[in-house]
Motif scaffolding. Structure first.
Motif, PDB file in Angstrom:
ATOM      1  N   THR A  87      28.888  28.012  47.583  1.00 46.41           N
ATOM      2  CA  THR A  87      29.921  26.750  48.606  1.00 46.41           C
ATOM      3  C   THR A  87      29.535  25.265  48.595  1.00 46.41           C
ATOM      4  OG1 THR A  87      32.259  27.968  47.377  1.00 46.41           O
ATOM      5  CG2 THR A  87      32.220  25.954  48.394  1.00 46.41           C
ATOM      6  N   SER A 110      33.723  27.795  42.625  1.00 47.59           N
ATOM      7  CA  SER A 110      33.491  28.745  41.433  1.00 47.59           C
ATOM      8  C   SER A 110      32.616  29.058  40.618  1.00 47.59           C
ATOM      9  CB  SER A 110      34.503  28.041  40.065  1.00 47.59           C
ATOM     10  OG  SER A 110      33.502  26.923  39.582  1.00 47.59           O
ATOM     11  N   PHE A 113      31.295  32.657  41.714  1.00 48.46           N
ATOM     12  CA  PHE A 113      32.038  33.751  41.019  1.00 48.46           C
ATOM     13  C   PHE A 113      31.308  35.363  39.939  1.00 48.46           C
ATOM     14  CE2 PHE A 113      36.215  31.234  41.775  1.00 48.46           C
ATOM     15  CZ  PHE A 113      36.071  31.277  42.966  1.00 48.46           C
ATOM     16  N   GLN A 144      36.809  37.631  45.206  1.00 47.80           N
ATOM     17  CA  GLN A 144      36.122  36.368  44.396  1.00 47.80           C
ATOM     18  C   GLN A 144      37.332  36.226  43.431  1.00 47.80           C
ATOM     19  OE1 GLN A 144      32.955  37.119  41.914  1.00 47.80           O
ATOM     20  NE2 GLN A 144      31.595  36.609  44.110  1.00 47.80           N
ATOM     21  N   ASP A 145      38.104  36.793  42.784  1.00 47.33           N
ATOM     22  CA  ASP A 145      39.651  36.767  42.348  1.00 47.33           C
ATOM     23  C   ASP A 145      40.446  36.117  42.856  1.00 47.33           C
ATOM     24  OD1 ASP A 145      37.793  37.252  39.305  1.00 47.33           O
ATOM     25  OD2 ASP A 145      38.951  39.163  39.633  1.00 47.33           O
ATOM     26  N   ALA A 148      39.540  32.471  43.642  1.00 46.42           N
ATOM     27  CA  ALA A 148      39.684  31.772  42.808  1.00 46.42           C
ATOM     28  C   ALA A 148      41.187  31.177  41.954  1.00 46.42           C
ATOM     29  CB  ALA A 148      39.714  32.174  41.022  1.00 46.42           C
ATOM     30  N   LEU A 151      42.123  28.511  44.557  1.00 45.23           N
ATOM     31  CA  LEU A 151      41.221  26.956  44.646  1.00 45.23           C
ATOM     32  C   LEU A 151      42.280  26.672  42.995  1.00 45.23           C
ATOM     33  CD1 LEU A 151      37.735  28.294  44.241  1.00 45.23           C
ATOM     34  CD2 LEU A 151      38.397  26.638  45.507  1.00 45.23           C
ATOM     35  N   TYR A 303      27.640  33.878  35.728  1.00 42.68           N
ATOM     36  CA  TYR A 303      28.790  33.066  36.316  1.00 42.68           C
ATOM     37  C   TYR A 303      30.488  34.031  34.938  1.00 42.68           C
ATOM     38  CZ  TYR A 303      25.461  30.076  37.269  1.00 42.68           C
ATOM     39  OH  TYR A 303      24.222  28.955  38.404  1.00 42.68           O
ATOM     40  N   PHE A 306      36.692  33.022  34.919  1.00 46.74           N
ATOM     41  CA  PHE A 306      37.356  31.845  36.211  1.00 46.74           C
ATOM     42  C   PHE A 306      36.585  30.435  36.087  1.00 46.74           C
ATOM     43  CE2 PHE A 306      39.950  35.990  37.829  1.00 46.74           C
ATOM     44  CZ  PHE A 306      40.918  35.748  37.515  1.00 46.74           C
ATOM     45  N   ALA A 307      34.701  30.454  36.497  1.00 45.17           N
ATOM     46  CA  ALA A 307      34.340  29.051  36.976  1.00 45.17           C
ATOM     47  C   ALA A 307      35.079  27.983  35.121  1.00 45.17           C
ATOM     48  CB  ALA A 307      32.892  29.327  36.364  1.00 45.17           C
ATOM     49  N   THR A 310      38.793  27.272  36.393  1.00 44.45           N
ATOM     50  CA  THR A 310      38.594  25.838  37.350  1.00 44.45           C
ATOM     51  C   THR A 310      38.030  25.073  36.845  1.00 44.45           C
ATOM     52  OG1 THR A 310      37.610  27.527  38.291  1.00 44.45           O
ATOM     53  CG2 THR A 310      38.641  28.129  39.103  1.00 44.45           C
ATOM     54  N   THR A 311      37.393  24.855  36.378  1.00 42.98           N
ATOM     55  CA  THR A 311      35.981  23.594  35.683  1.00 42.98           C
ATOM     56  C   THR A 311      37.234  23.292  35.149  1.00 42.98           C
ATOM     57  OG1 THR A 311      34.193  24.389  35.525  1.00 42.98           O
ATOM     58  CG2 THR A 311      35.110  22.278  34.205  1.00 42.98           C
TER      59      THR A 311
END
Length: 513
Positions: A87, A110, A113, A144-145, A148, A151, A303, A306-307, A310-311
Motif C-alpha cells: 500500500t 487492493s 490482496f 485480506q478479505d 477489503a 476499503l 491479484y 477483490f481488486a 474495489t477498483t
C-alpha cells in the motif's frame, strides 16, 4: 435470449481456458471482451446478478472468519506487513505520477490482496488445506478479505445514516439464525437460508446508507460459530461461483483495453515476482522453513478478484479514472493465468531451488520444524485420518511400538490429548524422509487420501534407501500398479476390503486381523 448468449459464451470460453490449464475465470473475462467485440452490451439484469455474486462472496468470507486464527503471529506479521509495504509503495507511485493519492492508496491495498478462489483451489487439489501452511494461507486470505471490506466501505462514498449503527446489533440475532440453520435439515433448505441471509444483510446495509457487501459479511460472521457452517459454506461455494461469472462478464463488456491499459497491466504483472519475494521473506522472518514459505508464497502470488470489486468502487467514487477497470481486469486475469501452472508444480519448483533457498532459513523453533526423532518406534502410520487411526489402534493393541504422523495441527492436538504418540510432518516433503531416523522402523503404513502424496512418499522412501515394508491404500487398479512400480510392498483397496469383510461376516466366517 441474451441470458443464453451470456451463459453459453462464458461456458465455451471458460472451457477452452480450463483445457489450456488456465483458471476458468480467465475465460469469463475473455468472454466479456469477445461479446463486446460483437456489439453485445451489458444490461441491468447482468449487473443485478453480479451484485448477488459479490454479496454471496462476502457472506461466505464472513462464515470463515474466526478471530483466533486471525490473531496468530504468522497471519498478523506476514499479512499485515505485506499490506503495509504494498500500500505504501503504491501510494508513493500515484503521488509521483500526479494521480489522486487516496485512490492510489486504496488501489495499492487492493493489489496486495491474493486470489482466494485460486489459492483455496490449489491447496484443496494438493490436499494441503488442513496443513500448517494451508491454514496460514487461508487465514491471511481472510485477513485480506476483511481489509477489503473496510476499503469498500470507505471507497463507496456514501453517507451512512444514524441507523447504520443498528447493524452492530446483528450478533444479537445469532441464536435465531443458528436455530434456523439447525432445523433446516434438507440440503436445499440450508442453501436457501444462506442465500436469504446474504441478501437480507445486503439490503439492510443498503437501506441505512452502507455498502451492501458489508451487510452480507456481517450476516456471515453472525453464523460463523455454528457447527454445520462448513457444510453450508461448501453448498454456497458453487452457487457463488455461478453468480460471480456475471461480474467477470460485466468487466469485459465495459470495453476492450487500449494500448496504454495493456502496458499498465503488463507492468503490474511484472511486479508479481516482487510480491512473491516479499511474502517469502516475511514467512521466513516468522520462523517458517524455506519449503513452507516458498509454497505458501506461490499460492499467494496473484491479484485478487477483490481488486476488481474495489477498483469499481474507487472509479464510481471518482477517486480514479475509469480506465483502471480494464487495467486491473487484465492484471488479475494475467496473474491467475501465470500462477495456475506455477502452483501445480510448486513442490518440483522448490526441489530445484532448495539448495539456494534453505540458506535463508531462521534456526529458531517453530511448529513447522521437522521432527528429528521417532523414539524407539518400529512402525509408522502416515496420515492419521479414520483409516490411519484404525491402523494405529490395531498395532497399539498388539503392543507394537507405533508412532503416527500427520500434517494437520488440529488432528495432532486432538490425538495428543487422547494420549496417542503422534508427530508433525508433511509426507510430500523430501526433507522429512531424508531426516527421519528409520533404521529401527520395520514397516510404514501410508493412509493418505491423496494419490500424489502416497506416490511421493513411496518414491522418497525408496530413494533414501529404506528397506522395510511399505503398505498403502489404493482406490483403483491403476493406482495399485503405479504404487507397486514405485516400491510399495502391498496395497489394499478399502472399498473392496469392506465388501469382502461384509461377505465374511454374513456367512459366519471366522477371521482375525
Amino acid at each position: 435470449m441474451m441470458e443464453l448468449v451470456w451463459v453459453g459464451t462464458a461456458y465455451l470460453v471458460g472451457l477452452i481456458s480450463s483445457r489450456l490449464s488456465f483458471p476458468p475465470l480467465v475465460g469469463y473475462l475473455a468472454a466479456g471482451y469477445i461479446l463486446h467485440a460483437f456489439g453485445v452490451e451489458s444490461a441491468q439484469t447482468l449487473t443485478h446478478l453480479a451484485d448477488i455474486g459479490i454479496e454471496l462472496l462476502l457472506f461466505t468470507v464472513g462464515l470463515k472468519i474466526k478471530l483466533r486464527s486471525l490473531l496468530r503471529q504468522e497471519v498478523l506479521s506476514v499479512g499485515g506487513w505485506h499490506l503495509f509495504v504494498v500500500t505504501g509503495v503504491a501510494g508513493i507511485v500515484f503521488l509521483l505520477q500526479g494521480e489522486q493519492t487516496a485512490g492510489g492508496l486504496i488501489l495499492g491495498a487492493s493489489l496486495a490482496f491474493s486470489s482466494t478462489v485460486l489459492a483455496i483451489k490449489v491447496l484443496d487439489d494438493n490436499g494441503e488445506l488442513s496443513t500448517l501452511h494451508g491454514r496460514d494461507v487461508l487465514s491471511i486470505l481472510i485477513l485480506q478479505d476483511v481489509v477489503a471490506i473496510v476499503l469498500l466501505a470507505f471507497a463507496d462514498g456514501r453517507q451512512p445514516s444514524y441507523w447504520a449503527f443498528a447493524l452492530l446489533l446483528l450478533p444479537m440475532l445469532r441464536p435465531l439464525a443458528h436455530r434456523l440453520l439447525t432445523i433446516s435439515q434438507a440440503d436445499e433448505l440450508k442453501l436457501l437460508l444462506g442465500v436469504s441471509l446474504a441478501l437480507a444483510g445486503g439490503l439492510s446495509a443498503q437501506n441505512v446508507g452502507v455498502s451492501p457487501d458489508l451487510g452480507a459479511l456481517l450476516m456471515g460472521v453472525m453464523l460463523a460459530a455454528h457447527p454445520q457452517i462448513d457444510d453450508l459454506s461448501d453448498k454456497l461455494w458453487s452457487l457463488k461461483e455461478v453468480f460471480l461469472v456475471a461480474f467477470f462478464l460485466q468487466i469485459g463488456l465495459t470495453g476492450l483495453p487500449n494500448y496504454d491499459q495493456v502496458l499498465h497491466a503488463l507492468g503490474l504483472l511484472g511486479m508479481l515476482p516482487l510480491q512473491g519475494i516479499l511474502f517469502f521473506g516475511l514467512f521466513l522472518m516468522a520462523g517458517l522453513r524455506a519449503r513452507t514459505a516458498f509454497i505458501s508464497s506461490l499460492a499467494l502470488m496473484t491479484y485478487s478478484e477483490f481488486a476488481l470489486i474495489t477498483t469499481g468502487a474507487i472509479v464510481k467514487a471518482n477517486l480514479l479514472s475509469p480506465e483502471w477497470n480494464s487495467t486491473i481486469a487484465l492484471a488479475v486475469a494475467g496473474s491467475l493465468a501465470v500462477a495456475a501452472p506455477l502452483n501445480r508444480y510448486s513442490h518440483e519448483l522448490f526441489s530445484w531451488c532448495e539448495p539456494f533457498l534453505i540458506r535463508f532459513e531462521k534456526k529458531s523453533w517453530h511448529p513447522d520444524r521437522l521432527p528429528e526423532s521417532i523414539g524407539v518406534a518400529e512402525w509408522l502410520v502416515v496420515g492419521m485420518g479414520r483409516t490411519g487411526q484404525a491402523a494405529y489402534l490395531a498395532l497399539h493393541q498388539r503392543e507394537k511400538r507405533v508412532v503416527g504422523l500427520d500434517a494437520d495441527p488440529t488432528v495432532l492436538e486432538s490425538l495428543l490429548a487422547e494420549g496417542r504418540r503422534v508427530i508433525y510432518g508433511d509426507a510430500e516433503d523430501p526433507e522429512l524422509w531424508s531426516g527421519l531416523p528409520l533404521e529401527r522402523v520395520k514397516g510404514i503404513l501410508l493412509t493418505l487420501p491423496e494419490f500424489d502424496a502416497r506416490c511421493s512418499a513411496v518414491r522418497q522412501l525408496r530413494k533414501r534407501g529404506y528397506k522395510g515394508q511399505i503398505g498403502t491404500i489404493c482406490f483403483d487398479p491403476e493406482e495399485q500398479q503405479q504404487l507397486g512400480q514405485l516400491g510399495a510392498d502391498f496395497m489394499i483397496q478399502p472399498l473392496v476390503e469392506a465388501g469382502n469383510q461384509l461377505a465374511r461376516h454374513i456367512l459366519g466366517d471366522k477371521f482375525e486381523f
